[in-house]
Design an enzyme around this catalytic site. Structure first.
Site, PDB file in Angstrom:
ATOM      1  N   SER A 140       0.838  -1.204   0.000  1.00  0.00           N
ATOM      2  CA  SER A 140       0.000   0.000   0.000  1.00  0.00           C
ATOM      3  C   SER A 140       0.869   1.248   0.000  1.00  0.00           C
ATOM      4  O   SER A 140       2.017   1.221   0.466  1.00  0.00           O
ATOM      5  CB  SER A 140      -0.861   0.000   1.265  1.00  0.00           C
ATOM      6  OG  SER A 140      -1.520   1.231   1.421  1.00  0.00           O
ATOM      7  N   TYR A 153      -1.353  -0.696  10.240  1.00  0.00           N
ATOM      8  CA  TYR A 153      -1.476  -1.001   8.801  1.00  0.00           C
ATOM      9  C   TYR A 153      -0.170  -0.670   8.065  1.00  0.00           C
ATOM     10  O   TYR A 153       0.323  -1.473   7.261  1.00  0.00           O
ATOM     11  CB  TYR A 153      -2.649  -0.200   8.239  1.00  0.00           C
ATOM     12  CG  TYR A 153      -3.013  -0.504   6.803  1.00  0.00           C
ATOM     13  CD1 TYR A 153      -3.748  -1.643   6.479  1.00  0.00           C
ATOM     14  CD2 TYR A 153      -2.634   0.351   5.777  1.00  0.00           C
ATOM     15  CE1 TYR A 153      -4.095  -1.911   5.160  1.00  0.00           C
ATOM     16  CE2 TYR A 153      -2.980   0.101   4.459  1.00  0.00           C
ATOM     17  CZ  TYR A 153      -3.712  -1.031   4.150  1.00  0.00           C
ATOM     18  OH  TYR A 153      -4.049  -1.297   2.842  1.00  0.00           O
TER      19      TYR A 153
HETATM   20  P1  NAP Z   1     -11.701  -5.482   0.617  1.00  0.00           P
HETATM   21  O1  NAP Z   1     -12.593  -5.033  -0.475  1.00  0.00           O
HETATM   22  O2  NAP Z   1     -12.045  -5.160   2.026  1.00  0.00           O
HETATM   23  O3  NAP Z   1     -11.521  -7.079   0.474  1.00  0.00           O
HETATM   24  C1  NAP Z   1     -10.706  -7.755   1.392  1.00  0.00           C
HETATM   25  C2  NAP Z   1     -10.555  -9.190   0.943  1.00  0.00           C
HETATM   26  O4  NAP Z   1      -9.647  -9.849   1.854  1.00  0.00           O
HETATM   27  C3  NAP Z   1     -11.848  -9.974   0.984  1.00  0.00           C
HETATM   28  O5  NAP Z   1     -11.831 -10.900  -0.076  1.00  0.00           O
HETATM   29  C4  NAP Z   1     -11.774 -10.709   2.329  1.00  0.00           C
HETATM   30  O6  NAP Z   1     -12.500 -11.921   2.366  1.00  0.00           O
HETATM   31  C5  NAP Z   1     -10.288 -11.011   2.381  1.00  0.00           C
HETATM   32  N1  NAP Z   1      -9.789 -11.249   3.727  1.00  0.00           N
HETATM   33  C6  NAP Z   1      -9.765 -10.394   4.790  1.00  0.00           C
HETATM   34  N2  NAP Z   1      -9.213 -11.002   5.859  1.00  0.00           N
HETATM   35  C7  NAP Z   1      -8.891 -12.264   5.477  1.00  0.00           C
HETATM   36  C8  NAP Z   1      -8.311 -13.364   6.125  1.00  0.00           C
HETATM   37  N3  NAP Z   1      -7.937 -13.307   7.425  1.00  0.00           N
HETATM   38  N4  NAP Z   1      -8.121 -14.514   5.418  1.00  0.00           N
HETATM   39  C9  NAP Z   1      -8.489 -14.596   4.117  1.00  0.00           C
HETATM   40  N5  NAP Z   1      -9.046 -13.573   3.444  1.00  0.00           N
HETATM   41  C10 NAP Z   1      -9.250 -12.426   4.122  1.00  0.00           C
HETATM   42  O7  NAP Z   1     -10.219  -4.953   0.424  1.00  0.00           O
HETATM   43  P2  NAP Z   1      -9.467  -4.361  -0.873  1.00  0.00           P
HETATM   44  O8  NAP Z   1      -9.615  -2.890  -0.858  1.00  0.00           O
HETATM   45  O9  NAP Z   1      -9.844  -5.131  -2.078  1.00  0.00           O
HETATM   46  O10 NAP Z   1      -7.952  -4.660  -0.454  1.00  0.00           O
HETATM   47  C11 NAP Z   1      -7.211  -5.730  -1.005  1.00  0.00           C
HETATM   48  C12 NAP Z   1      -5.759  -5.538  -0.641  1.00  0.00           C
HETATM   49  O11 NAP Z   1      -5.308  -4.295  -1.186  1.00  0.00           O
HETATM   50  C13 NAP Z   1      -5.497  -5.442   0.863  1.00  0.00           C
HETATM   51  O12 NAP Z   1      -4.275  -6.075   1.184  1.00  0.00           O
HETATM   52  C14 NAP Z   1      -5.379  -3.962   1.114  1.00  0.00           C
HETATM   53  O13 NAP Z   1      -4.605  -3.686   2.255  1.00  0.00           O
HETATM   54  C15 NAP Z   1      -4.721  -3.522  -0.173  1.00  0.00           C
HETATM   55  N6  NAP Z   1      -4.919  -2.093  -0.469  1.00  0.00           N
HETATM   56  C16 NAP Z   1      -6.150  -1.586  -0.705  1.00  0.00           C
HETATM   57  C17 NAP Z   1      -6.292  -0.244  -1.001  1.00  0.00           C
HETATM   58  C18 NAP Z   1      -7.617   0.398  -1.296  1.00  0.00           C
HETATM   59  O14 NAP Z   1      -7.655   1.629  -1.458  1.00  0.00           O
HETATM   60  N7  NAP Z   1      -8.702  -0.347  -1.401  1.00  0.00           N
HETATM   61  C19 NAP Z   1      -5.160   0.581  -1.034  1.00  0.00           C
HETATM   62  C20 NAP Z   1      -3.924   0.027  -0.783  1.00  0.00           C
HETATM   63  C21 NAP Z   1      -3.809  -1.321  -0.510  1.00  0.00           C
HETATM   64  P3  NAP Z   1     -14.080 -11.948   2.790  1.00  0.00           P
HETATM   65  O15 NAP Z   1     -14.834 -11.443   1.582  1.00  0.00           O
HETATM   66  O16 NAP Z   1     -14.363 -13.377   3.082  1.00  0.00           O
HETATM   67  O17 NAP Z   1     -14.238 -11.039   3.961  1.00  0.00           O
END
Ligand code: NAP
Length: 242
Positions: A140, A153
């Site tokens: 991130s 985080y």
């Molecule tokens: P999201 O929409 O909240 O989705 C999170 C995903 O992770 C879901 O599929 C969830 O599964 C899964 N998950 C959470 N905890 C878990 C665990 N303990 N074991 C297995 N699966 C788990 O998040 P996102 O925004 O797509 O983020 C994806 C990645 O990108 C993350 O690592 C996040 O830190 C990174 N990121 C995101 C952003 C942003 O702006 N969105 C920016 C920088 C980095 P369930 O559906 O079963 O809950």
């Protein structure tokens, strides 16, 4: 058949990565924690396009669950191995350090950093033996810069970058590459509580990114074209670097 495992593949960025890798010809193993409906929707979308996908739920933060699920997968896929691993599962639990609870620290580090360790260690052996592998870690902007309220985080995501650089050197002789993709603000459930109007003025591109824009970078790192790129961090952030 070439297999790709995407942790947190049910929603958001992970969902888009699953779709992109399926379009690249991978049979996609969709991991998730709880949301089986969203995971099934991801699988159905892939299958409706003629692709191949399967569900593999486990909590990445629990090493027993990780080992059990991957043992089961291997026993059902004798002779096959996972050649692409996308460590995408992640959570945020923001709080100012002074108010940060043990559980908030442990949960975020457990999922975002320990999860990477448990899953990668388990998958790596076959990649090294087969002399072929791609590991892509979703870090991130918070791991590159600081964000108030995100000491847990940021620590997890900066840790992921350090681990990526060291592992990349360890496994390069065996033709395994390890890279990071570092998204900025992307429109997913994780950022639903963030007011886009308030923040988009800071972003040179003037908008939040879409999950498929992150998936495109992952798809590149997974491709044969990226075979000589390792230990790198590719930002996908619309120009927002601070
Ligand atoms: P999201 O929409 O909240 O989705 C999170 C995903 O992770 C879901 O599929 C969830 O599964 C899964 N998950 C959470 N905890 C878990 C665990 N303990 N074991 C297995 N699966 C788990 O998040 P996102 O925004 O797509 O983020 C994806 C990645 O990108 C993350 O690592 C996040 O830190 C990174 N990121 C995101 C952003 C942003 O702006 N969105 C920016 C920088 C980095 P369930 O559906 O079963 O809950």
């Amino acid at each position: 058949m070439k297999f790709a495992l995407v942790t947190g593949g049910s929603r958001g960025i992970g969902h888009a990565v699953c779709i992109a890798l399926a379009r690249d010809g991978y049979a996609v193993i969709i991991n998730y924690a709880k949301n089986s409906q969203a995971a099934e929707e991801t699988r159905n979308m892939i299958v409706s396009e003629g692709g191949n996908a399967m569900l593999l739920p486990f909590n990445v933060a629990c090493k027993e669950e990780v080992d059990k699920a991957l043992d089961l997968w291997e026993s059902e896929h004798s002779g096959e191995y996972i050649s692409v691993l996308v460590n995408n599962a992640g959570i945020r639990e923001d709080n100012l350090m002074i108010f940060m609870q043990d559980e908030q620290w442990d949960k975020v580090l457990g999922t975002n950093l320990f999860g990477f360790f448990y899953v990668t260690r388990r998958i790596l052996k076959n990649m090294l033996t087969k002399r072929n592998g791609r590991i892509i870690n979703i870090t991130s902007l918070s791991g590159l810069t600081g964000m108030p309220g995100q000491t847990n985080y940021s620590a997890s995501k900066a840790g992921l970058i350090g681990a990526t650089r060291s592992l990349a050197i360890e496994v390069a002789p065996r033709k395994v590459t390890v890279n990071c993709v570092a998204p900025g603000f992307i429109e997913t459930d994780m950022t639903r509580d963030i007011n886009q109007e308030e923040h988009k003025g800071r972003i040179p591109a003037g908008r939040f990114g879409k999950p498929w824009e992150v998936a495109a970078a992952v798809s590149f790192f997974a491709s044969d074209s990226a075979s000589y790129i390792t230990g790198q961090v590719l930002s996908v952030n619309g120009g927002l670097h601070t």
